[in-house]
Design a protein around this motif. Sequence first.
Motif, PDB file in Angstrom:
ATOM      1  N   VAL A   1       0.838  -1.204   0.000  1.00 52.03           N
ATOM      2  CA  VAL A   1       0.000   0.000   0.000  1.00 52.03           C
ATOM      3  C   VAL A   1       0.874   1.255   0.000  1.00 52.03           C
ATOM      4  O   VAL A   1       0.582   2.231  -0.697  1.00 52.03           O
ATOM      5  N   ASP A  36       2.127   1.934  -3.359  1.00 54.76           N
ATOM      6  CA  ASP A  36       1.085   2.468  -4.227  1.00 54.76           C
ATOM      7  C   ASP A  36       0.955   3.985  -4.098  1.00 54.76           C
ATOM      8  O   ASP A  36       0.560   4.671  -5.032  1.00 54.76           O
ATOM      9  N   SER A  59      -9.349   5.341   0.312  1.00 50.88           N
ATOM     10  CA  SER A  59      -8.360   4.760   1.214  1.00 50.88           C
ATOM     11  C   SER A  59      -8.336   5.482   2.553  1.00 50.88           C
ATOM     12  O   SER A  59      -8.100   4.875   3.598  1.00 50.88           O
ATOM     13  N   PHE A  91      -8.014  -5.202  -3.880  1.00 49.35           N
ATOM     14  CA  PHE A  91      -6.835  -4.435  -4.304  1.00 49.35           C
ATOM     15  C   PHE A  91      -6.174  -5.097  -5.513  1.00 49.35           C
ATOM     16  O   PHE A  91      -5.785  -4.421  -6.475  1.00 49.35           O
ATOM     17  N   GLN A 129      -8.665   0.296  -5.852  1.00 50.69           N
ATOM     18  CA  GLN A 129      -7.420   0.077  -5.107  1.00 50.69           C
ATOM     19  C   GLN A 129      -7.497   0.773  -3.746  1.00 50.69           C
ATOM     20  O   GLN A 129      -7.108   0.209  -2.717  1.00 50.69           O
ATOM     21  N   ALA A 154      -7.307  -0.895  -0.109  1.00 55.76           N
ATOM     22  CA  ALA A 154      -6.300  -0.443   0.860  1.00 55.76           C
ATOM     23  C   ALA A 154      -6.949  -0.043   2.176  1.00 55.76           C
ATOM     24  O   ALA A 154      -6.383  -0.267   3.251  1.00 55.76           O
TER      25      ALA A 154
END
Length: 472
Positions: free
Chosen positions: A35, A38, A71, A98, A121, A125
């Motif tokens: 994460v 990312d 997120s 994810f 995503q 997360a």
Amino acid sequence: MAIDTSVPSLDTTPARLTGRARLVLFVLCAAQFMVALDFSVLNVALPALGKDLGMSRTDLQWAVTAFALPSGGFLLLFGRIADLYGRRRLFLTGLAVFGAASVLATFAWSPASFLAGRALQGLGAAAVVPTGMSLLTTTFPEGPQRDRALGISGTLISLGFTIGMVLGGVMTDTLGWRSTMGLLTVFALIVLVLAPGLIAESRTTDRPRLDIPGAATVTGGLLALIYALSTAAERGFGGADVLVTLAAGVVLLVVFVIVESRAGAPLVSLPMLRRRTVAWGNLGGLVTFSMMSTVVFVLTLYLQEVLGLTAFETGLVFGVQGVMSVIAGMYAPKVIGRLGAPRTLAASLLGQGLFIATLLALGETSGVLLATVGVSLASMCHLGAIISYGVTVTSGVPNEEQGLATGLVTTTQQVGLTIGIPLLGVLATTQGELFDGVRTVLAVDAAILLAAAALVAAGLITRRTGKSGPRR
């Protein structure tokens, strides 16, 4: 599943981990690293991505915002759902979402499909981060084992963010921007394959109803706040949408506090928020994340636009920073064991502020060495602050509330990463000469850190006895 809520003594809990415990720690830390990666791996790929998919420069901010909104907005909600219905279950679900989203982003054929992948995503997360942290704090008992586990986790989070900045440029130049999203798919798949056989399910023994009004107001408030601050980072605070969503976020969070004070089974226990360790620890976490993200932003501008370094050369500067962070992560748990988490947090904020203050000596024609050394030493202190604030906030919290506590920790992290650049970074581009703006940001950044160090020390360290620790 019943949970043993007894807390082992610091003196009797062995720091050495068993082989299986190391594997569990590897899986949980790999998810956190994924994460963190990312957050940064896509940044340097944005120009190439925009050209390939036909996205304008204004639209490119949504590649970041589409991830940041879910997120950050759903962290507290998912942390509480994990407490009630199973941390392992939600952790695996988040990993699956994810991974699937990363596939979508890798093979995106239009701006809409790519942004949908980024949003999913972010949603994955939001499930992985708090559940991964709460699985870590409930798997490793309070004391040396948890300190060591949080130390490794904090190091990898910081390292993932730094590696992403370097790796993103290399992969984009050699393999194309899609490879950055493909890398995240591989990470998610590896963790998803290993996790089911290693991680045991855990949840609270009580099953109260989910606090729907609290969930709606806090999620809506965080979504509005993160949207406003993310948009302000690109366009400033003058836009009507920024002002309206910022006001809405503040109002919803105030309503959330009112709702929680009256709820029978609140999403967030207000007595928990009144714990000195939780309140002051999260303040330290918020400041260290927001101020470090701002320094990385303005130093990137300084190195490339003032000194004329290439993106690769700039990446090497931050690569040194990443190495120093790893070193700090190795020693931070030992420092915490000797000084205590509250004292370590205050000292780390102080050190981060002082080393950033040294960057005020940067010149308009030279300063690469000073920038490298200064940001690396500041990052070592930053890493110490990350680990010690996580230990501070989660210490003494019953296992049935660990999802909530770690949800607060990770929400603080996300909000901190979001607010620093719009609140201070804008000064770098509105002070006339860029170099003058960079110096202004560094001065304000250092001052905020030094003030936070003083406040955290006053709030957490018991002066009468000379001992540091929670005072509730």
